[in-house]
Each structure stands twice: as C-alpha cells, then as structure tokens.
Design a protein around this motif. Structure first.
Motif, PDB file in Angstrom:
ATOM      1  N   VAL A 105      -7.126   6.575   5.548  1.00 36.31           N
ATOM      2  CA  VAL A 105      -6.829   6.566   6.970  1.00 36.31           C
ATOM      3  C   VAL A 105      -7.997   5.941   7.753  1.00 36.31           C
ATOM      4  CG1 VAL A 105      -6.303   7.970   8.978  1.00 36.31           C
ATOM      5  CG2 VAL A 105      -5.322   8.572   6.760  1.00 36.31           C
ATOM      6  N   ALA A 106      -9.214   6.300   7.378  1.00 38.66           N
ATOM      7  CA  ALA A 106     -10.378   5.735   8.059  1.00 38.66           C
ATOM      8  C   ALA A 106     -10.465   4.237   7.848  1.00 38.66           C
ATOM      9  CB  ALA A 106     -11.646   6.427   7.553  1.00 38.66           C
ATOM     10  N   LEU A 107     -10.138   3.774   6.641  1.00 36.82           N
ATOM     11  CA  LEU A 107     -10.149   2.328   6.369  1.00 36.82           C
ATOM     12  C   LEU A 107      -9.140   1.604   7.246  1.00 36.82           C
ATOM     13  CD1 LEU A 107     -11.017  -0.108   4.608  1.00 36.82           C
ATOM     14  CD2 LEU A 107      -9.182   0.545   3.022  1.00 36.82           C
ATOM     15  N   ILE A 108      -7.958   2.177   7.401  1.00 33.08           N
ATOM     16  CA  ILE A 108      -6.926   1.550   8.229  1.00 33.08           C
ATOM     17  C   ILE A 108      -7.379   1.492   9.685  1.00 33.08           C
ATOM     18  CG2 ILE A 108      -4.547   1.764   9.045  1.00 33.08           C
ATOM     19  CD1 ILE A 108      -3.876   3.065   6.368  1.00 33.08           C
ATOM     20  N   GLN A 109      -8.040   2.560  10.157  1.00 34.60           N
ATOM     21  CA  GLN A 109      -8.523   2.570  11.529  1.00 34.60           C
ATOM     22  C   GLN A 109      -9.641   1.559  11.759  1.00 34.60           C
ATOM     23  OE1 GLN A 109      -9.618   6.663  12.129  1.00 34.60           O
ATOM     24  NE2 GLN A 109      -7.508   7.322  12.592  1.00 34.60           N
ATOM     25  N   LEU A 110     -10.447   1.300  10.725  1.00 31.81           N
ATOM     26  CA  LEU A 110     -11.578   0.387  10.880  1.00 31.81           C
ATOM     27  C   LEU A 110     -11.155  -1.079  10.864  1.00 31.81           C
ATOM     28  CD1 LEU A 110     -14.316   2.094   8.683  1.00 31.81           C
ATOM     29  CD2 LEU A 110     -14.323   1.847  11.172  1.00 31.81           C
ATOM     30  N   VAL A 111     -10.334  -1.452   9.888  1.00 30.83           N
ATOM     31  CA  VAL A 111     -10.021  -2.872   9.693  1.00 30.83           C
ATOM     32  C   VAL A 111      -8.626  -3.255  10.168  1.00 30.83           C
ATOM     33  CG1 VAL A 111     -11.593  -2.999   7.743  1.00 30.83           C
ATOM     34  CG2 VAL A 111      -9.181  -2.511   7.331  1.00 30.83           C
ATOM     35  N   GLY A 112      -7.758  -2.302  10.458  1.00 28.45           N
ATOM     36  CA  GLY A 112      -6.412  -2.625  10.909  1.00 28.45           C
ATOM     37  C   GLY A 112      -5.393  -2.619   9.781  1.00 28.45           C
ATOM     38  N   LEU A 113      -4.135  -2.654  10.159  1.00 24.07           N
ATOM     39  CA  LEU A 113      -3.050  -2.555   9.179  1.00 24.07           C
ATOM     40  C   LEU A 113      -2.977  -3.772   8.266  1.00 24.07           C
ATOM     41  CD1 LEU A 113      -0.160  -1.019  11.321  1.00 24.07           C
ATOM     42  CD2 LEU A 113      -1.500   0.116   9.552  1.00 24.07           C
ATOM     43  N   GLU A 114      -3.165  -4.964   8.819  1.00 23.31           N
ATOM     44  CA  GLU A 114      -2.986  -6.177   8.016  1.00 23.31           C
ATOM     45  C   GLU A 114      -4.023  -6.277   6.906  1.00 23.31           C
ATOM     46  OE1 GLU A 114      -2.651 -11.031   8.624  1.00 23.31           O
ATOM     47  OE2 GLU A 114      -2.900  -9.684  10.348  1.00 23.31           O
ATOM     48  N   LEU A 115      -5.295  -6.139   7.236  1.00 28.89           N
ATOM     49  CA  LEU A 115      -6.340  -6.234   6.212  1.00 28.89           C
ATOM     50  C   LEU A 115      -6.306  -5.042   5.270  1.00 28.89           C
ATOM     51  CD1 LEU A 115      -9.353  -7.522   8.345  1.00 28.89           C
ATOM     52  CD2 LEU A 115      -7.900  -8.815   6.778  1.00 28.89           C
ATOM     53  N   ALA A 116      -6.024  -3.873   5.802  1.00 31.32           N
ATOM     54  CA  ALA A 116      -5.944  -2.691   4.937  1.00 31.32           C
ATOM     55  C   ALA A 116      -4.776  -2.803   3.971  1.00 31.32           C
ATOM     56  CB  ALA A 116      -5.815  -1.436   5.786  1.00 31.32           C
ATOM     57  N   GLY A 117      -3.653  -3.319   4.437  1.00 27.66           N
ATOM     58  CA  GLY A 117      -2.509  -3.486   3.544  1.00 27.66           C
ATOM     59  C   GLY A 117      -2.791  -4.462   2.423  1.00 27.66           C
ATOM     60  N   THR A 118      -3.447  -5.569   2.741  1.00 27.18           N
ATOM     61  CA  THR A 118      -3.802  -6.539   1.697  1.00 27.18           C
ATOM     62  C   THR A 118      -4.753  -5.929   0.676  1.00 27.18           C
ATOM     63  OG1 THR A 118      -3.561  -8.325   3.312  1.00 27.18           O
ATOM     64  CG2 THR A 118      -4.762  -8.823   1.287  1.00 27.18           C
ATOM     65  N   PHE A 119      -5.736  -5.171   1.142  1.00 26.76           N
ATOM     66  CA  PHE A 119      -6.695  -4.541   0.230  1.00 26.76           C
ATOM     67  C   PHE A 119      -6.015  -3.497  -0.652  1.00 26.76           C
ATOM     68  CE2 PHE A 119      -9.540  -0.945  -0.585  1.00 26.76           C
ATOM     69  CZ  PHE A 119     -10.526  -1.570  -1.342  1.00 26.76           C
ATOM     70  N   LEU A 120      -5.161  -2.667  -0.090  1.00 23.96           N
ATOM     71  CA  LEU A 120      -4.514  -1.608  -0.865  1.00 23.96           C
ATOM     72  C   LEU A 120      -3.563  -2.175  -1.911  1.00 23.96           C
ATOM     73  CD1 LEU A 120      -3.757   0.967   1.981  1.00 23.96           C
ATOM     74  CD2 LEU A 120      -5.503   1.154   0.201  1.00 23.96           C
ATOM     75  N   VAL A 121      -2.852  -3.238  -1.565  1.00 22.57           N
ATOM     76  CA  VAL A 121      -1.910  -3.832  -2.520  1.00 22.57           C
ATOM     77  C   VAL A 121      -2.652  -4.579  -3.620  1.00 22.57           C
ATOM     78  CG1 VAL A 121      -0.082  -5.558  -2.773  1.00 22.57           C
ATOM     79  CG2 VAL A 121      -0.006  -3.933  -0.880  1.00 22.57           C
ATOM     80  N   ASP A 122      -3.719  -5.294  -3.276  1.00 21.32           N
ATOM     81  CA  ASP A 122      -4.473  -6.046  -4.284  1.00 21.32           C
ATOM     82  C   ASP A 122      -5.175  -5.137  -5.290  1.00 21.32           C
ATOM     83  OD1 ASP A 122      -3.672  -8.365  -3.092  1.00 21.32           O
ATOM     84  OD2 ASP A 122      -5.529  -8.661  -1.953  1.00 21.32           O
ATOM     85  N   ASN A 123      -5.525  -3.918  -4.892  1.00 22.17           N
ATOM     86  CA  ASN A 123      -6.233  -2.992  -5.782  1.00 22.17           C
ATOM     87  C   ASN A 123      -5.342  -1.849  -6.237  1.00 22.17           C
ATOM     88  OD1 ASN A 123      -9.344  -3.790  -5.604  1.00 22.17           O
ATOM     89  ND2 ASN A 123      -8.411  -4.085  -3.584  1.00 22.17           N
ATOM     90  N   LEU A 124      -4.075  -2.119  -6.343  1.00 23.25           N
ATOM     91  CA  LEU A 124      -3.096  -1.080  -6.698  1.00 23.25           C
ATOM     92  C   LEU A 124      -2.877  -1.051  -8.203  1.00 23.25           C
ATOM     93  CD1 LEU A 124      -0.835   0.944  -5.707  1.00 23.25           C
ATOM     94  CD2 LEU A 124       0.693  -1.035  -5.745  1.00 23.25           C
ATOM     95  N   ARG A 125      -2.630   0.138  -8.728  1.00 26.04           N
ATOM     96  CA  ARG A 125      -2.163   0.298 -10.098  1.00 26.04           C
ATOM     97  C   ARG A 125      -1.085   1.375 -10.121  1.00 26.04           C
ATOM     98  NH1 ARG A 125      -4.751   4.609 -13.081  1.00 26.04           N
ATOM     99  NH2 ARG A 125      -6.525   5.513 -11.960  1.00 26.04           N
ATOM    100  N   PRO A 126      -0.224   1.385 -11.151  1.00 28.05           N
ATOM    101  CA  PRO A 126       0.881   2.343 -11.193  1.00 28.05           C
ATOM    102  C   PRO A 126       0.384   3.776 -11.178  1.00 28.05           C
ATOM    103  CG  PRO A 126       1.224   0.610 -12.795  1.00 28.05           C
ATOM    104  CD  PRO A 126      -0.174   0.430 -12.255  1.00 28.05           C
ATOM    105  N   PRO A 127       1.199   4.733 -10.774  1.00 32.61           N
ATOM    106  CA  PRO A 127       0.769   6.130 -10.700  1.00 32.61           C
ATOM    107  C   PRO A 127       0.567   6.740 -12.071  1.00 32.61           C
ATOM    108  CG  PRO A 127       3.103   5.947 -10.222  1.00 32.61           C
ATOM    109  CD  PRO A 127       2.573   4.551 -10.293  1.00 32.61           C
TER     110      PRO A 127
END
Length: 341
Positions: A1-23
C-alpha cells in the motif's frame, strides 16, 4: 500500500506484475520475489486495491493466474483467489456491456471456471443479488449485468424455464437479436424439443416488433433452418424487403453448402494421407481396401506359405524370417495396393 501511495498506480502495477510469481510455489523465486497470494493477502483490507491488483495480473500475467502452462495442477489457493476476484468484479464493474467480447466478467469466467473457484452457478447467484440491490435504487439503469447473467444461466441452468429466461434476457434487456438466434441454434443439436419452443417464442417476439425480415437474415447467417422458420411465421404478416432478404439467405445457404462439401473432401483426403502414413510406419503387413464407399477398411495380411506361385522375394522372406526383409516386403505390397500419385 505504501509503495502504491509513493509511486502511483501505473508504476506500482508494472513493478508488481514484473516481479510476480504463482502463489505458494518456488517458481522463479530469485527473479520474482512477490508471490501472488502474499500480495493479495496484504491488500485484502482494501477491496478496491485488491480488485485493481488482481485485474492487472489477469490482463498482463495470465500464466501465473489462470492458464498455468508449466503445470497441470494449479497452485494451492488459486481457487479461493478466483472466487474472491469474481465477487470483486461483480461489485465494482459497471455492468453495461452489450457484447460478450466487451464483458470482463465473461472473459474471467471463461478462463477461471476450469479451476473450480469461479463457477457459473456462483456467478449467477452473485449477479442476481447485485441486480436486486441495484433495482432498489430508482435512478439506476435497467438491464445492468444482463449479458453476464444470461451467460451464467446458459452455462449453469437446467430445464426449459432457464432457457426461456436466457432468451428473454438477450431479447428484452440486452436487445441483441444475433445473440438470441445464436443461443437458440446452440440448443438445437442436444435439445430438439426445447429448440422448437424457443424458436416459437423468438418468432412471436420478432413478429410483435415487426423484425421478421431481420430474423430471417440473422438465422441464415448462423446456420438456421430458414424453411422451417418461414413455416412458423404467422399468416398475413407484412415483411418489408422480404425478397432481398430471402435471396441473401439462400445465397448464404449455398455458400455454406459449398464450404461443407469442400471440407468433407479435404477430410477424406487427409484421412487417406493419415492412413498411408500409418501403414508406412507400421511394421505389420496390412492392406488398404479403397473399394468401400463409406470409408477406409484396413485388412490384415494372411500368413504367407511357401509355394510355387510365390515370387522369389516372398520365399526368401519365409526362409530367413528377417525382420528387415519383412518390412521391405510389406512396403512393396502396400505400394502395389495404394497409388501414391
């Protein structure tokens, strides 16, 4: 949540998807340190952020969420995420889609229902509750989530009442005659009596709205029986532009007939080629009988007995019992029985 507040939805979404792995897996753990279930658990207290995050994963990283190309069994906990995501889609979606391709809920159901978390029956129950909730607001638009509810009932419904409800949704709330005709034709093969009932309802509805001509044209496009449809039209019905519509329907039928004949010829040719390849690779002595009109009949070769009527190659094969000679002898007989030209 803090990351999203700092960098915004667009950059946070790109970062979260690029560093994603299955559950609950170690797949690419070093390169992708953010498990899907862990991130979702951190966002569960903020439903809108959780919906946004799962939507980004569904759009940009489906191999970690719905497809799983590297494993047969999906990761543990994915069904619960799908169920939760379905509820979020229904709660936050506007529900004003008029085409199947425009509905993200239908796209999600098609992709996730095979894993057991997002079932059409659950979607039907949630959609009906959501529609009742919206109907209490007088300012809300009518026909919200109509195409999604029709799809859910179509996939989970049983019986004539559900089929009639799907047709009503397509005709009255969605207002799409092609979708209605496509649904009626889809039940023709497995439910003949239900198809007749639905066709009668469709003809009566189009007769009241004076769109029988459009019904004839759309039915021809989706492979309907135009002759049977014309027989059900009430007598004395005035149809504007009937002759051009019937001419287009007949030409469309002739085109479909030519396509069917062409595909049948291609199927027969592919079948013969496949049998030739199979006989070429098989080590058994077999012949193909092309005289049967219904198809290809494979005949096993009989045992060879040495006699005065056999050629030298056959006698040599019987004496030596050589496998390579047997294969060559079988192949020579196949070449004589099937023309490869």
């Amino acid at each position: 949540v803090a990351l999203i507040q700092l960098v915004g939805l667009e950059l946070a979404g790109t970062f979260l998807v690029d560093n994603l792995r299955p559950p609950s897996s170690n797949y690419m753990a070093r390169e992708a340190p953010l498990p899907l279930d862990k991130v979702a658990n951190c966002l569960k207290k903020r439903p809108r952020l959780l919906h946004w995050y799962l939507h980004q994963v569904f759009l940009h990283c489906p191999e970690c969420y719905v497809t799983f190309p590297h494993t047969i069994v999906p990761p543990r906990g994915i069904s619960e995420l799908h169920s939760q995501h379905l509820r979020l889609y229904i709660n936050f979606d506007k529900g004003n889609a008029k085409e199947v391709s425009d509905s993200i809920i239908i796209s999600f159901l098609k992709s996730a229902q095979k894993h057991g978390g997002a079932k059409p029956s659950d979607a039907r129950r949630l959609l009906e509750d959501r529609r009742k909730e919206l109907m209490t607001n007088r300012n809300s638009e009518t026909g919200l989530f109509s195409i999604e509810l029709a799809y859910a009932i179509e996939k989970s419904g049983i019986g004539k009442d559900d089929a009639i409800e799907v047709l009503r949704l397509y005709l009255e709330e969605v207002g799409s005659l092609p979708l209605a005709v496509q649904y009626v034709e889809s039940v023709k093969e497995n439910h003949g009596e239900m198809h007749e009932v639905l066709m009668g309802i469709l003809v009566n509805a189009c007769s009241e709205r004076q769109v029988i001509g459009d019904l004839l044209e759309v039915s021809a496009q989706y492979g309907g029986d135009v002759a049977a449809l014309v027989a059900q039209i009430p007598k004395g019905t005035l149809i504007n532009g009937l002759i051009p519509k019937l001419a287009a329907a007949v030409s469309n039928y002739q085109l479909r007939l030519k396509m069917y004949q062409s595909t049948s010829l291609l199927y027969e040719k592919d079948k013969v080629d496949s049998m030739r390849m199979y006989l070429h690779r098989s080590r058994r002595g077999r012949l193909v009988d092309m005289s049967t009109p219904s198809g290809i009949r494979v005949i096993r070769n009989e045992k060879f007995v040495v006699g005065k009527d056999h050629n030298k190659e056959e006698i040599k094969f019987q004496k030596s019992k050589s496998r390579s000679l047997g294969c060559r002898f079988t192949r020579s007989r196949q070449l004589r029985s099937i023309s490869l030209g």
